[in-house]
Design an enzyme around this catalytic site. Structure first.
Site, mmCIF file in Angstrom:
data_model
loop_
_atom_site.group_PDB
_atom_site.id
_atom_site.type_symbol
_atom_site.label_atom_id
_atom_site.label_comp_id
_atom_site.label_asym_id
_atom_site.label_seq_id
_atom_site.Cartn_x
_atom_site.Cartn_y
_atom_site.Cartn_z
ATOM 1 N N GLU A 32 -34.778 4.361 -48.778
ATOM 2 C CA GLU A 32 -34.917 5.317 -47.592
ATOM 3 C C GLU A 32 -35.480 5.811 -47.927
ATOM 4 O O GLU A 32 -35.700 7.080 -47.245
ATOM 5 C CB GLU A 32 -33.586 5.904 -47.774
ATOM 6 C CG GLU A 32 -32.123 5.000 -47.604
ATOM 7 C CD GLU A 32 -31.216 5.686 -47.781
ATOM 8 O OE1 GLU A 32 -30.676 6.558 -48.469
ATOM 9 O OE2 GLU A 32 -30.230 4.991 -47.160
ATOM 10 N N TYR A 91 -25.756 -1.136 -50.023
ATOM 11 C CA TYR A 91 -27.612 -1.785 -50.524
ATOM 12 C C TYR A 91 -27.228 -2.957 -51.045
ATOM 13 O O TYR A 91 -26.728 -3.928 -51.354
ATOM 14 C CB TYR A 91 -27.332 -0.960 -51.325
ATOM 15 C CG TYR A 91 -29.167 -1.122 -51.654
ATOM 16 C CD1 TYR A 91 -30.208 -0.969 -50.630
ATOM 17 C CD2 TYR A 91 -29.486 -2.263 -52.473
ATOM 18 C CE1 TYR A 91 -31.582 -1.218 -50.718
ATOM 19 C CE2 TYR A 91 -31.273 -2.236 -52.639
ATOM 20 C CZ TYR A 91 -31.711 -2.223 -51.884
ATOM 21 O OH TYR A 91 -33.181 -2.858 -51.936
ATOM 22 N N VAL A 92 -27.998 -3.371 -50.055
ATOM 23 C CA VAL A 92 -27.820 -5.579 -49.735
ATOM 24 C C VAL A 92 -29.290 -5.223 -50.626
ATOM 25 O O VAL A 92 -30.370 -5.193 -49.640
ATOM 26 C CB VAL A 92 -28.285 -5.959 -48.736
ATOM 27 C CG1 VAL A 92 -28.410 -7.756 -49.316
ATOM 28 C CG2 VAL A 92 -26.287 -6.326 -48.266
ATOM 29 N N GLY A 98 -29.994 -10.973 -44.915
ATOM 30 C CA GLY A 98 -29.902 -12.145 -43.301
ATOM 31 C C GLY A 98 -28.288 -12.974 -44.049
ATOM 32 O O GLY A 98 -28.359 -13.997 -43.066
ATOM 33 N N GLN A 99 -27.860 -13.297 -44.861
ATOM 34 C CA GLN A 99 -26.947 -13.996 -45.541
ATOM 35 C C GLN A 99 -25.582 -13.927 -44.733
ATOM 36 O O GLN A 99 -24.785 -14.110 -45.944
ATOM 37 C CB GLN A 99 -26.796 -14.087 -46.725
ATOM 38 C CG GLN A 99 -28.762 -15.115 -47.212
ATOM 39 C CD GLN A 99 -28.649 -14.915 -48.559
ATOM 40 O OE1 GLN A 99 -27.845 -15.943 -49.653
ATOM 41 N NE2 GLN A 99 -29.896 -14.624 -49.242
ATOM 42 N N ILE A 101 -23.968 -10.642 -46.272
ATOM 43 C CA ILE A 101 -23.160 -10.229 -47.262
ATOM 44 C C ILE A 101 -23.270 -9.005 -47.146
ATOM 45 O O ILE A 101 -21.939 -8.577 -47.603
ATOM 46 C CB ILE A 101 -24.757 -10.292 -48.403
ATOM 47 C CG1 ILE A 101 -24.732 -11.226 -49.525
ATOM 48 C CG2 ILE A 101 -23.599 -9.222 -49.923
ATOM 49 C CD1 ILE A 101 -25.824 -11.652 -50.030
ATOM 50 N N GLY A 102 -24.081 -7.685 -46.110
ATOM 51 C CA GLY A 102 -24.124 -6.722 -45.734
ATOM 52 C C GLY A 102 -22.223 -6.702 -45.225
ATOM 53 O O GLY A 102 -21.842 -6.128 -45.577
ATOM 54 N N ASN A 129 -32.701 4.524 -39.139
ATOM 55 C CA ASN A 129 -31.782 3.375 -40.117
ATOM 56 C C ASN A 129 -31.334 2.317 -38.857
ATOM 57 O O ASN A 129 -30.239 1.841 -38.317
ATOM 58 C CB ASN A 129 -31.158 3.161 -40.522
ATOM 59 C CG ASN A 129 -31.532 2.105 -41.541
ATOM 60 O OD1 ASN A 129 -31.681 0.733 -40.880
ATOM 61 N ND2 ASN A 129 -30.748 1.784 -43.067
ATOM 62 N N TYR A 136 -24.006 -2.346 -37.516
ATOM 63 C CA TYR A 136 -22.521 -1.853 -37.513
ATOM 64 C C TYR A 136 -21.942 -1.923 -36.292
ATOM 65 O O TYR A 136 -20.723 -1.202 -36.017
ATOM 66 C CB TYR A 136 -22.902 -0.153 -37.847
ATOM 67 C CG TYR A 136 -23.157 -0.200 -39.344
ATOM 68 C CD1 TYR A 136 -23.016 -1.034 -40.322
ATOM 69 C CD2 TYR A 136 -24.311 0.791 -40.587
ATOM 70 C CE1 TYR A 136 -23.530 -1.088 -41.529
ATOM 71 C CE2 TYR A 136 -24.284 1.072 -41.218
ATOM 72 C CZ TYR A 136 -24.609 -0.203 -41.713
ATOM 73 O OH TYR A 136 -24.658 0.776 -43.198
#
Length: 164
Positions: A32, A91-92, A98-99, A101-102, A129, A136
């Protein structure tokens, strides 16, 4: 609590994770471009999260490697008359993006919110962002355009607190 998706496991942070949490925070701050604003220490985090219970953290692991973290706390809606979950940071790590996880982390937070009878899960997203905002929105989250964040901090906070 805990989620497992293939190689992903999500668990609540433990006191021994204070340094790891700080490393996630530092990586997020670099992402950030806010690294100059980090003053937290592992001891600050240990005290605030585990001793004072001012927030909670979940950590996502891929094949026993730390991949993501989310720090959250409960706030209260006077209109709803209930506590709600507020996600302060998610945070990932770049190499794990891209897996899914988020999404898994947000789903875990949603499960925590539902389990605790929360009506809402709220968070902020920096206006630049666009990738995160699109992600989201894809989950069904709404952008609240009718709200503005206000902040008193540092010397201004102290001055206002001391004013008559």
């Amino acid at each position: 609590m805990g989620s497992n998706t293939n190689r992903l496991s999500i668990r609540p942070a433990q006191e021994k994770d204070a340094e790891l949490i700080l490393s996630f925070i530092r990586e997020l701050a670099v992402y950030e471009t806010m690294e100059d604003q980090i003053t937290a220490t592992a001891e600050d985090l240990r005290r605030s999260i585990f001793e004072k219970r001012q927030s909670e953290v979940i950590i996502g692991w891929i094949d026993h490697q730390p991949a993501a973290f989310a720090l959250y706390f409960y706030n209260f809606s006077t209109f709803l008359g209930k506590a709600n979950l507020f996600l302060d940071d998610l945070y990932v790590k770049e190499e794990f993006r891209g897996q899914g996880i988020g999404r898994a982390m947000l789903q875990c937070l949603s499960q925590i919110a539902v389990k605790n009878s929360c009506e809402r899960l709220d968070w902020l997203c920096l206006d630049w962002n666009l990738a995160a905002a699109g992600f989201y929105k894809g989950l069904g989250a709404q952008i609240l355009d009718d709200r503005r964040v206000f902040r008193l901090s540092g010397e201004r906070l102290a001055a206002f607190a001391a004013s008559e």
